[in-house]
Design a protein around this motif. Structure first.
Motif, PDB file in Angstrom:
ATOM      1  N   ASP A 325      30.814  32.401  44.524  1.00 35.35           N
ATOM      2  CA  ASP A 325      31.865  33.416  44.350  1.00 35.35           C
ATOM      3  C   ASP A 325      32.334  33.459  42.896  1.00 35.35           C
ATOM      4  OD1 ASP A 325      31.713  33.743  47.092  1.00 35.35           O
ATOM      5  OD2 ASP A 325      33.596  32.708  47.513  1.00 35.35           O
ATOM      6  N   ASP A 326      32.562  32.278  42.329  1.00 39.03           N
ATOM      7  CA  ASP A 326      33.090  32.172  40.970  1.00 39.03           C
ATOM      8  C   ASP A 326      32.089  32.683  39.943  1.00 39.03           C
ATOM      9  OD1 ASP A 326      35.056  31.406  39.060  1.00 39.03           O
ATOM     10  OD2 ASP A 326      33.995  29.528  38.699  1.00 39.03           O
ATOM     11  N   LEU A 327      30.814  32.339  40.134  1.00 43.11           N
ATOM     12  CA  LEU A 327      29.780  32.756  39.182  1.00 43.11           C
ATOM     13  C   LEU A 327      29.550  34.263  39.246  1.00 43.11           C
ATOM     14  CD1 LEU A 327      27.833  31.842  37.017  1.00 43.11           C
ATOM     15  CD2 LEU A 327      26.178  31.242  38.806  1.00 43.11           C
ATOM     16  N   VAL A 328      29.538  34.820  40.444  1.00 42.48           N
ATOM     17  CA  VAL A 328      29.376  36.268  40.609  1.00 42.48           C
ATOM     18  C   VAL A 328      30.515  37.014  39.932  1.00 42.48           C
ATOM     19  CG1 VAL A 328      29.468  38.134  42.315  1.00 42.48           C
ATOM     20  CG2 VAL A 328      27.949  36.184  42.691  1.00 42.48           C
ATOM     21  N   LEU A 329      31.733  36.557  40.150  1.00 42.31           N
ATOM     22  CA  LEU A 329      32.899  37.196  39.530  1.00 42.31           C
ATOM     23  C   LEU A 329      32.841  37.077  38.013  1.00 42.31           C
ATOM     24  CD1 LEU A 329      35.623  38.628  39.997  1.00 42.31           C
ATOM     25  CD2 LEU A 329      36.702  36.364  40.088  1.00 42.31           C
ATOM     26  N   SER A 330      32.476  35.900  37.510  1.00 33.92           N
ATOM     27  CA  SER A 330      32.383  35.694  36.057  1.00 33.92           C
ATOM     28  C   SER A 330      31.327  36.604  35.442  1.00 33.92           C
ATOM     29  CB  SER A 330      32.034  34.234  35.762  1.00 33.92           C
ATOM     30  OG  SER A 330      33.052  33.367  36.205  1.00 33.92           O
ATOM     31  N   TYR A 355      29.455  39.058  47.478  1.00 35.25           N
ATOM     32  CA  TYR A 355      29.499  40.466  47.094  1.00 35.25           C
ATOM     33  C   TYR A 355      30.679  41.185  47.752  1.00 35.25           C
ATOM     34  CZ  TYR A 355      24.875  40.322  44.816  1.00 35.25           C
ATOM     35  OH  TYR A 355      23.818  40.067  43.966  1.00 35.25           O
ATOM     36  N   GLU A 356      30.985  40.796  48.962  1.00 34.41           N
ATOM     37  CA  GLU A 356      32.138  41.402  49.634  1.00 34.41           C
ATOM     38  C   GLU A 356      33.430  41.087  48.879  1.00 34.41           C
ATOM     39  OE1 GLU A 356      33.436  42.160  54.213  1.00 34.41           O
ATOM     40  OE2 GLU A 356      32.798  40.111  53.703  1.00 34.41           O
ATOM     41  N   LYS A 357      33.566  39.859  48.427  1.00 35.04           N
ATOM     42  CA  LYS A 357      34.755  39.470  47.661  1.00 35.04           C
ATOM     43  C   LYS A 357      34.806  40.201  46.324  1.00 35.04           C
ATOM     44  CE  LYS A 357      34.672  34.991  49.941  1.00 35.04           C
ATOM     45  NZ  LYS A 357      34.237  33.575  49.835  1.00 35.04           N
ATOM     46  N   LEU A 358      33.652  40.393  45.701  1.00 37.50           N
ATOM     47  CA  LEU A 358      33.608  41.134  44.441  1.00 37.50           C
ATOM     48  C   LEU A 358      34.025  42.578  44.655  1.00 37.50           C
ATOM     49  CD1 LEU A 358      32.834  41.159  41.418  1.00 37.50           C
ATOM     50  CD2 LEU A 358      30.509  41.777  42.114  1.00 37.50           C
ATOM     51  N   GLN A 359      33.580  43.168  45.746  1.00 37.13           N
ATOM     52  CA  GLN A 359      33.933  44.553  46.041  1.00 37.13           C
ATOM     53  C   GLN A 359      35.417  44.702  46.317  1.00 37.13           C
ATOM     54  OE1 GLN A 359      32.658  47.154  49.689  1.00 37.13           O
ATOM     55  NE2 GLN A 359      31.022  47.277  48.172  1.00 37.13           N
ATOM     56  N   ILE A 360      36.002  43.719  46.974  1.00 34.85           N
ATOM     57  CA  ILE A 360      37.450  43.746  47.222  1.00 34.85           C
ATOM     58  C   ILE A 360      38.214  43.653  45.909  1.00 34.85           C
ATOM     59  CG2 ILE A 360      39.365  42.421  48.227  1.00 34.85           C
ATOM     60  CD1 ILE A 360      37.423  41.697  50.527  1.00 34.85           C
TER      61      ILE A 360
END
Length: 536
Positions: A325-330, A355-360
């Motif tokens: 999650d952290d790496l995707v967001l970064s 990806y769901e968390k990134l979309q949110i």
């Protein structure tokens, strides 16, 4: 470049839903100026404009391979060839011959890739002691064809600091027997060795790339998305090499660089030198930030929800959910589109969660997140793909080599739900085709053949492997053109032969829509054009 030309007397498969077929087209300043009947296009002829007779040949949009390792392919052309090795003894003999023929000096690294123990008469993985029979005076490291398992000899292990006390790194495994490393390294454990191999110089990168361009062009590739970090060894040097080739007008086809940024430190490095997803020129673009969440089927390191049928394991997860999650967001916040390698259903599920968390977090962004490979899915996972607009980047040629081992590895039930590209299209998912070369050949016509027939190049299995997932030829062509263009935010000017699009196209020896599907693999590319210029 052909600034101005009319192409006539062709069977033009446009892949444009508004005009599926044409006989002629006009190219001007690197783009399609007009597409239509021969009479209509000839009426547009300008003074001194060249007319090229296609002699009834079939024309399709240029093929766009949306994930491979082109530098790796180019480098290993000049190294010991392990791709057709049938035994460990044969591997040893071939490498000894290579050392002798190339006058390899004592202490030089010997590196190659391509062995596949599934084809060995020994029916086992090679180990350090096998490679020690080649040499104890040179460090040796051979990656399996998948790139997710490697074997090192004793000298390479020593240089890399791997011994009885070395612990498994996060996301990796050091195989041991009675506490002694066997030489087999899985996933992130290979980084112990990679970190000791000297990075390539800029000139070395440029030289080997140029040695392989013609191989791609003769297959009809006009755009390549290539992940080369693991081979180059240094981000800045890699980018500079491609930029120089571009500035020197030495790139005969378009490149999109996919960057393996495996941690936040690597993301910060890319950011510090001004690298992010976007176009550098008409021929060169920075593409996705690519990371790995699991391994391979052949190495049984693909991360599965359930155990494998033939080994007491369910694969290797590279990142925890929180780390991913952290790496995707970064990566997103550093300006990168994100693509993540996943073969197993457990890895895919974790990526979809990220990806769901990134979309949110970014509900209004056009994210176009990608999962590369997507081999083991199910209805629930694919429905989440659709919900989140996740792009499936798949390699149809994988079915040619994987079908004999899938059921052995995961059983019939999971096999039935795997490699299910037709289901993806029927659900309305965006699908992009690629080769993952050098794991498979980057000949896109092999990929189209595999997607349509579900057979290997020998025509096996005769009825096709789970042929209910076979695509039509047009569907397969679109995945290799429009699908890849969409993945790269280029669908408005690339992937089909229509007015205003880039004039990237290929002339084929046969009508791919009418030839027997089993003969698609035998079609030859007669000419490749990039921006209206004939490059093959």
């Amino acid at each position: 470049m052909i600034i101005l030309a009319i192409f006539i007397n062709g069977n033009v498969i446009t892949l444009d839903n508004n005009k599926k077929n044409a006989q002629a087209f006009k190219v001007k300043m690197g783009k399609f100026e007009a597409v239509g009947s021969q009479e209509d296009i000839l009426n547009l002829k300008e003074v001194n404009e060249e007319i090229i007779d296609l002699q009834g040949r079939t024309v399709v949009p240029g093929f766009n391979d949306s994930h491979m390792h082109f530098l790796n392919y180019a480098v290993f052309k000049s190294r010991v060839n392990l791709s057709n090795i049938a035994s460990i003894d044969e591997m040893i003999e071939a490498t000894k011959n290579y050392i002798k023929e190339n006058n390899i000096k004592k202490g030089e690294w010997i590196i190659s890739r391509g062995w596949n123990h599934n084809y060995f008469s020994d029916n086992r993985l090679p180990n350090r002691y096998d490679l020690d029979r080649i040499s104890t005076e040179n460090p040796i490291f051979f990656s399996r064809v998948c790139g997710h398992i490697g074997v090192a000899n004793s000298m390479a292990l020593e240089i890399s600091g791997i011994n009885e006390t070395t612990q498994n790194p996060e996301g990796g495994v050091i195989d041991k027997k009675n506490s002694v490393p066997t030489g087999i390294l899985r996933e992130n454990a290979m980084n112990f060795v990679f970190n000791k191999i000297p990075a390539m110089t800029k000139d070395e990168i440029k030289k080997v790339l140029k040695s392989a361009f013609s191989d791609a062009l003769k297959c009809g590739l006009t755009t390549i998305h290539s992940e080369d970090m693991g081979t180059a060894g240094d981000l800045k040097t890699l980018i500079e090499a491609y930029k120089e080739l571009d500035n020197e007008k030495e790139l005969p086809l378009r490149f999109v660089l996919q960057l393996n940024l495996m941690n936040k430190k690597a993301v910060a490095e890319a950011k510090s030198i001004g690298i992010r997803t976007g176009e550098l020129s008409a021929m060169l673009k920075i593409g996705v930030m690519k990371i790995y969440q699991d391994g391979s089927l052949g190495g049984r390191t693909a991360a599965m929800e359930e155990m494998y049928e033939d080994t007491e394991s369910n694969g290797v997860i590279i990142y925890t959910q929180e780390e991913l999650d952290d790496l995707v967001l970064s990566g997103h916040e550093a300006g990168f589109q994100i693509a993540i390698h996943a073969i197993g259903d457990k890895a895919i599920k974790m990526i979809l969660n990220s990806y769901e968390k990134l979309q949110i977090a970014y509900p209004n962004a056009d994210l176009r997140p990608i999962i590369i490979h997507c081999q083991f899915t199910n209805k629930k996972l694919l429905e989440k793909f659709k919900k989140l607009n996740v792009i499936s980047n798949v390699q149809p040629s994988f079915v040619m080599t994987d079908w004999p081992i899938v059921e052995k590895a995961v059983g019939r039930k999971r096999a039935y739900e795997s490699y299910n590209w037709k289901t993806m299209l029927n659900l309305g998912l965006k699908v992009s085709f690629s080769s993952d070369a050098p794991i498979e050949s980057f000949n896109p016509l092999y990929g189209v053949y595999a997607a349509v027939t579900r057979k290997n190049l020998s025509g096996e299995p005769e009825a096709g492997w789970y042929s209910n997932q076979s695509l039509t030829v047009e569907e397969a062509l679109k995945c290799f053109t429009l699908g890849s263009a969409y993945m790269n935010f280029e669908e408005n000017y690339k992937g089909s032969i229509e007015k205003g699009n880039l004039a990237d196209f290929v002339v084929l020896s046969e009508n791919i829509l009418q030839i027997d599907n089993n003969s698609i693999k035998d079609i030859n590319v007669l000419a490749s054009y990039v921006g209206g210029k004939r490059v093959y």
